[in-house]
Design an enzyme around this catalytic site. Structure first.
Site, PDB file in Angstrom:
ATOM      1  N   ARG A 103       0.925  -1.409  -0.180  1.00 52.76           N
ATOM      2  CA  ARG A 103       0.056   0.102   0.080  1.00 52.76           C
ATOM      3  C   ARG A 103       0.889   1.453  -0.085  1.00 52.76           C
ATOM      4  O   ARG A 103       1.732   0.832   0.918  1.00 52.76           O
ATOM      5  CB  ARG A 103      -1.084   0.238   1.252  1.00 52.76           C
ATOM      6  CG  ARG A 103      -1.873  -1.464   0.826  1.00 52.76           C
ATOM      7  CD  ARG A 103      -2.860  -1.363   2.251  1.00 52.76           C
ATOM      8  NE  ARG A 103      -3.625  -2.080   2.280  1.00 52.76           N
ATOM      9  CZ  ARG A 103      -4.776  -2.910   3.506  1.00 52.76           C
ATOM     10  NH1 ARG A 103      -5.041  -1.524   4.574  1.00 52.76           N
ATOM     11  NH2 ARG A 103      -4.922  -4.163   3.236  1.00 52.76           N
ATOM     12  N   ARG A 122       2.193   1.651  10.428  1.00 50.19           N
ATOM     13  CA  ARG A 122       1.719   1.829   8.730  1.00 50.19           C
ATOM     14  C   ARG A 122       2.630   1.750   8.157  1.00 50.19           C
ATOM     15  O   ARG A 122       3.188   2.728   7.783  1.00 50.19           O
ATOM     16  CB  ARG A 122       1.341   2.995   9.127  1.00 50.19           C
ATOM     17  CG  ARG A 122      -0.244   3.657   8.051  1.00 50.19           C
ATOM     18  CD  ARG A 122      -0.287   5.201   8.492  1.00 50.19           C
ATOM     19  NE  ARG A 122      -1.199   5.907   9.116  1.00 50.19           N
ATOM     20  CZ  ARG A 122      -2.521   4.589   9.743  1.00 50.19           C
ATOM     21  NH1 ARG A 122      -2.808   4.975   8.060  1.00 50.19           N
ATOM     22  NH2 ARG A 122      -2.824   5.236  10.705  1.00 50.19           N
ATOM     23  N   GLU A 135      -6.972  -0.196  15.369  1.00 49.75           N
ATOM     24  CA  GLU A 135      -7.539  -1.265  14.527  1.00 49.75           C
ATOM     25  C   GLU A 135      -6.442  -2.568  14.030  1.00 49.75           C
ATOM     26  O   GLU A 135      -4.907  -2.061  13.575  1.00 49.75           O
ATOM     27  CB  GLU A 135      -8.183  -0.886  12.982  1.00 49.75           C
ATOM     28  CG  GLU A 135      -9.007  -2.315  11.697  1.00 49.75           C
ATOM     29  CD  GLU A 135      -7.334  -1.655  10.289  1.00 49.75           C
ATOM     30  OE1 GLU A 135      -7.350  -2.688  10.905  1.00 49.75           O
ATOM     31  OE2 GLU A 135      -7.620  -0.825  10.597  1.00 49.75           O
ATOM     32  N   SER A 185      -9.972  -5.559  10.113  1.00 47.80           N
ATOM     33  CA  SER A 185     -11.777  -4.800  10.209  1.00 47.80           C
ATOM     34  C   SER A 185     -12.321  -6.005   9.224  1.00 47.80           C
ATOM     35  O   SER A 185     -12.103  -6.906   8.320  1.00 47.80           O
ATOM     36  CB  SER A 185     -11.789  -4.311   8.942  1.00 47.80           C
ATOM     37  OG  SER A 185     -10.782  -2.852   9.640  1.00 47.80           O
ATOM     38  N   ARG A 198       1.153  -5.667  12.977  1.00 55.45           N
ATOM     39  CA  ARG A 198       0.634  -5.454  13.772  1.00 55.45           C
ATOM     40  C   ARG A 198       0.193  -6.688  15.149  1.00 55.45           C
ATOM     41  O   ARG A 198       0.096  -6.014  16.424  1.00 55.45           O
ATOM     42  CB  ARG A 198      -1.000  -4.383  13.638  1.00 55.45           C
ATOM     43  CG  ARG A 198      -0.476  -3.270  12.726  1.00 55.45           C
ATOM     44  CD  ARG A 198      -1.502  -2.861  12.257  1.00 55.45           C
ATOM     45  NE  ARG A 198      -1.527  -1.640  11.524  1.00 55.45           N
ATOM     46  CZ  ARG A 198      -2.262  -1.019  11.170  1.00 55.45           C
ATOM     47  NH1 ARG A 198      -3.722  -0.907  12.087  1.00 55.45           N
ATOM     48  NH2 ARG A 198      -2.040   0.095  10.840  1.00 55.45           N
TER      49      ARG A 198
END
Length: 422
Positions: free
Chosen positions: A260, A275, A347, A350, A389
């Site tokens: 990403r 991130r 988070e 999801s 994470r």
């Protein structure tokens, strides 16, 4: 993608949805194009019927031995008009399709209405955070001290927002991957090792394109994209297929690296593994019967939360508000893990229901019974979990005052019995 007939019949509902999501969208243009499309289809059908009648008249005249030269010329002209009307209809449909690709999905009635994440609804706390008797260190500091995270060398070879794990850190990432895939298999998911690059049509099928093109990595000169998540290849596996009802639910677990651009993340989370441009993840994907998709969403959440329970990590479940809801989702439940150094939840998964939004783009359908008209399946996906994470959460939540990190019991068999990183 939403069905155009549904949009026309529920225009007020669509406007309410756009307002609740805080999205600007020219719905009037869509409705105008939809009306032009209906008129164009009617014109094509009328002209085609006229052409068919002319051909029938020519055939009858030939049987009677009459001269049909003028009639054939007139029929040829009608045929040209049919082609012209058909091309005009196709142009309108293409313009309408291009607009609909930017229209978000309609949220479920149980989704809280709100402008952003501050309106998310915390519905359950899975495990309470630990009370530390010393100031907890951030994972990048802890990882560097233990020699298991090396961001400096990763940046040297790849640039900003890259990191790497070393030794027991790399072993932990591999252990987490194996644990997650093993547990998914126990819960009925079929493991698939999918391609890490996909065609643009696959990205469009799951909703990443065209709206989020700037967030993705594209191969120069080719219609090939690096996967932002295994959701894309795994959900597209049944593109353009008609399934049988007894094949549902289809459940896949897929491990991939994820790529990403993080185009909108300038200045946020620049240190560590929260991130980054490349990370590892196990994704859970479901194709289900429409009548069961919200029950399937709850089991999906439970399947992802099961890993957090096994690892004894503090987390909570949050139902995302309309302003925080993903573009294609009708409902999303986030699993948020506690990060001690930040004193907040982040988070880690999801879990989303898309209803028929993705299936309509992919043309993935099922036949409810033999001879019945095919219907679109409902698709769901969720991280089970984001591996980087999860490592961050373990390093921070299981750190000790002496700088060591205790390995959670469930992970030790996957780490050659290692009990502590010191």
């Amino acid at each position: 993608m939403l069905d155009i007939r549904f949009i026309e019949e529920n225009a007020d509902k669509i406007r309410e949805m756009l307002a609740a999501r805080g999205v600007e969208f020219d719905l009037d243009n869509v409705l105008e194009l939809a009306a032009r499309r209906r008129a164009a289809i009617a014109d094509v059908e009328a002209k085609r019927a006229e052409h068919n009648r002319a051909n029938d008249a020519i055939a009858a005249a030939k049987r009677e031995g009459r001269d049909v030269a003028d009639d054939v010329a007139a029929a040829r002209k009608l045929g040209d008009e049919v082609k012209k009307f058909t091309a005009r209809c196709a142009a309108v449909e293409e313009e309408l399709h291009a607009l609909l690709l930017y229209l978000p999905n309609v949220h479920h009635s149980s989704v809280p209405v709100g402008a952003d994440e501050t309106h998310n609804e915390i519905r359950r706390v899975g495990r309470e955070p630990r009370d530390f008797d010393f100031p907890p260190r951030p994972h990048w500091e802890q990882g560097e001290m233990l020699g298991i995270i090396d961001q400096e060398r990763a940046v040297k070879v790849a640039g900003a927002r890259f990191t790497m794990t070393v030794g027991p850190g790399a072993l932990m990432e591999r252990a987490l991957q194996n644990l997650m895939l093993d547990e998914a298999a126990k819960r009925g998911y079929v493991e698939v090792l999918v391609p890490f690059m996909v065609l643009g049509e696959a990205m469009e099928g799951t909703g990443q394109l065209p709206k989020f093109a700037d967030d993705m990595y594209k191969l120069d000169g080719e219609d090939m994209w690096l996967v932002p998540t295994a959701e894309v290849p795994a959900t597209n596996l049944h593109r353009d297929e008609i399934l049988t009802a007894d094949q549902l639910p289809i459940k896949y677990a897929a491990f991939t690296p994820c790529f990403r651009r993080e185009a909108g993340a300038h200045g946020r989370d620049t240190r560590g593994m929260i991130r980054v441009h490349q990370f590892l993840k196990v994704e859970l994907v479901k194709l289900v019967h429409p009548d069961k998709s919200y029950d399937e969403l709850e089991t999906l959440v439970a399947d992802a939360a099961h890993i957090l329970d096994m690892l004894e990590l503090p987390y909570r479940e949050a139902v995302l508000s309309t302003g925080d809801l993903g573009f294609g989702a009708t409902k999303c439940v986030d699993l948020e893990v506690w990060i001690p150094s930040e004193e907040k939840y982040r988070e880690i998964s999801s879990c989303s229901n898309y209803e028929a939004f993705q299936a309509r783009r992919m043309n993935t359908r099922f036949r409810p019974r033999k001879g019945a008209k095919p219907e679109f399946v409902h698709t769901l996906n969720g991280s089970g979990l984001a591996i980087g994470r999860t490592l961050v959460a373990i390093v921070e939540n299981f750190q000790n005052a002496d700088g060591s990190v205790t390995i959670p019991d469930a992970l030790r068999p996957y780490m050659n019995g290692l009990e502590k990183i010191a």
